[in-house]
Design a protein around this motif. Structure first.
Motif, PDB file in Angstrom:
ATOM      1  N   GLU A 101      10.979  -5.704 -39.303  1.00  0.00           N
ATOM      2  CA  GLU A 101      10.715  -7.080 -39.631  1.00  0.00           C
ATOM      3  C   GLU A 101      11.315  -8.030 -38.736  1.00  0.00           C
ATOM      4  OE1 GLU A 101      11.845  -7.259 -43.589  1.00  0.00           O
ATOM      5  OE2 GLU A 101      10.309  -5.743 -44.377  1.00  0.00           O
ATOM      6  N   LYS A 102      12.650  -7.569 -38.296  1.00  0.00           N
ATOM      7  CA  LYS A 102      13.537  -8.222 -37.409  1.00  0.00           C
ATOM      8  C   LYS A 102      13.354  -7.981 -35.836  1.00  0.00           C
ATOM      9  CE  LYS A 102      15.514 -10.265 -41.101  1.00  0.00           C
ATOM     10  NZ  LYS A 102      15.402 -11.829 -41.560  1.00  0.00           N
TER      11      LYS A 102
ATOM     12  N   ASN B 145      12.284  -0.403 -42.438  1.00  0.00           N
ATOM     13  CA  ASN B 145      11.331  -1.716 -42.581  1.00  0.00           C
ATOM     14  C   ASN B 145      11.965  -3.027 -41.873  1.00  0.00           C
ATOM     15  OD1 ASN B 145       9.898   0.101 -43.995  1.00  0.00           O
ATOM     16  ND2 ASN B 145      10.260  -1.085 -46.019  1.00  0.00           N
ATOM     17  N   THR B 146      13.353  -3.115 -42.470  1.00  0.00           N
ATOM     18  CA  THR B 146      14.031  -4.237 -41.628  1.00  0.00           C
ATOM     19  C   THR B 146      13.960  -4.266 -40.032  1.00  0.00           C
ATOM     20  OG1 THR B 146      15.449  -4.453 -43.595  1.00  0.00           O
ATOM     21  CG2 THR B 146      16.314  -5.420 -41.616  1.00  0.00           C
TER      22      THR B 146
ATOM     23  N   THR C 108       1.238  -3.648 -36.953  1.00  0.00           N
ATOM     24  CA  THR C 108       2.376  -3.285 -36.585  1.00  0.00           C
ATOM     25  C   THR C 108       2.654  -2.871 -35.060  1.00  0.00           C
ATOM     26  OG1 THR C 108       2.917  -1.950 -38.622  1.00  0.00           O
ATOM     27  CG2 THR C 108       4.514  -1.743 -37.253  1.00  0.00           C
TER      28      THR C 108
ATOM     29  N   ALA D  11       5.311  -5.364 -43.143  1.00  0.00           N
ATOM     30  CA  ALA D  11       5.636  -5.101 -41.729  1.00  0.00           C
ATOM     31  C   ALA D  11       4.657  -4.042 -41.185  1.00  0.00           C
ATOM     32  CB  ALA D  11       7.112  -4.261 -41.803  1.00  0.00           C
TER      33      ALA D  11
ATOM     34  N   ASN E  58       5.258  -5.430 -48.534  1.00  0.00           N
ATOM     35  CA  ASN E  58       5.883  -5.465 -47.318  1.00  0.00           C
ATOM     36  C   ASN E  58       5.011  -5.496 -46.099  1.00  0.00           C
ATOM     37  OD1 ASN E  58       7.233  -4.918 -44.729  1.00  0.00           O
ATOM     38  ND2 ASN E  58       8.878  -3.420 -46.014  1.00  0.00           N
TER      39      ASN E  58
ATOM     40  N   LYS F 253       8.347 -13.408 -46.500  1.00  0.00           N
ATOM     41  CA  LYS F 253       7.566 -12.251 -46.319  1.00  0.00           C
ATOM     42  C   LYS F 253       6.083 -12.912 -46.424  1.00  0.00           C
ATOM     43  CE  LYS F 253      10.142  -8.202 -47.615  1.00  0.00           C
ATOM     44  NZ  LYS F 253      10.123  -7.059 -48.507  1.00  0.00           N
TER      45      LYS F 253
END
Length: 324
Positions: free
Chosen positions: A239-240, A235-236, A201, A197, A195, A25
């Motif tokens: 992020e992904k 969040n994932t 964004t 993210a 985080n 991160k």
């Protein structure tokens, strides 16, 4: 292998994975800011340090985000017991603006000195530091979507605040309050978990979880219905870049025996995909198919399905739907 040893090995591997994920991160700007003092004598001195260490507005904006996320904690007690709104009188527009500025300055300094704030303090401090390094920044107030109970809500409410910054002639969205961590209901406390993210964004992701009071973004109307009735992402997911292709609604009407087709971008068969039933038991998806740069699979509705379905990928929650 004995059960206790299996659990110990799992915890060790999980800890290594978490540390590796955290290292992924952190970018170069974050590494530099992580070595900054936790306290500066003034916001001006912090801004001077950021201007000295970084040349571009983008890196400076990221550095402000990182320093606040690393050092300012969410004041959950203040959230539960908000202070009374301060009123004031004025005899002219100039006096009104002067008093508003004083209240805002007090909010900024309180967050900076106490190292605690709610979203209003986070956003005000971010805007103040951005102005000191010459970056145009706005505070946006609106609704937030954080729980499965938010899926299918009937109305929006003004319960959150975030920022927009103008960099290279482009407005970029950020939420430093969510960048610093989250509330763990099982522990009853805030957890510090940086985080990135929520810095710059993608608007598609951002407005799945935020809805401005104005109902618009850069002059374009946003869909309140899509916000209220859309699935809950995590969040994932951001992020992904796990874009949820289907279902496009967060509310699924189904009977026992029906099959729900789920398609998520940027997944493959190598990913471990499962969902939880109403007994919190993990159910692995069966016969997933790689399709159009993602993964398609089906979930059968039966008596073990609860009011919500949350899909997990490699142990991380990705999307939730409400079952009607």
């Amino acid at each position: 292998m004995p059960q206790k040893k299996i659990a110990l090995v799992f915890l060790l591997l999980n800890s290594i994975f978490i540390n590796f994920t955290f290292a992924q991160k952190i970018n170069e700007v974050d590494k530099i800011v992580a070595k900054y003092p936790k306290s500066f004598d003034s916001t001006e001195k912090l801004a001077d340090r950021i201007e000295k260490d970084f040349d571009s507005d983008y890196d400076r904006a990221r550095a402000i985000y990182s320093w606040i996320a690393f050092n300012i904690r969410y004041d959950y007690n203040a959230y539960l017991n908000p202070p009374r709104v301060q009123g004031f009188s004025y005899s002219s527009e100039a006096e009104k603006q002067r008093k508003i500025k004083q209240l805002n300055d007090n909010l900024v300094q309180k967050a900076f000195k106490s190292k605690k704030a709610v979203c209003e303090g986070f956003t005000a401090l971010y805007q103040h530091l951005a102005s000191l390094v010459g970056i145009k920044c706005e505070i946006i107030r609106g609704d937030s979507k954080i729980s499965v109970r938010d899926i299918g809500r009937k109305t929006t409410s003004s319960n959150h605040a975030w920022n927009m910054v103008l960099i290279d002639k482009k407005w970029r969205l950020l939420d430093v309050t969510w960048g610093q961590g989250y509330y763990d209901s099982s522990k009853g406390r805030m957890v510090n978990d940086f985080n990135p993210a929520y810095f710059d964004t993608d608007p598609d992701y951002f407005f799945a979880k935020h809805f401005p009071d104005s109902g618009s973004y850069l002059g374009n109307r946003l869909s309140k219905e899509d916000f209220l009735n859309g699935p809950l992402i995590y969040n994932t997911t951001i992020e992904k870049d796990y874009k949820i292709k289907s279902p496009d609604s967060g509310i699924i009407e189904a009977r026992n025996g029906d099959r729900i087709t789920v398609e998520i971008k940027n997944l493959s068969k190598s990913n471990q995909v499962f969902y939880l039933n109403k007994y919190n038991k993990a159910v692995k998806v069966q016969n997933p198919k790689e399709k159009r740069g993602g993964l398609e699979f089906q979930i059968q509705i039966d008596s073990n399905i609860g009011d919500y379905i949350t899909v997990f990928v490699d142990g991380n929650s990705v999307v939730s739907f409400k079952i009607v």
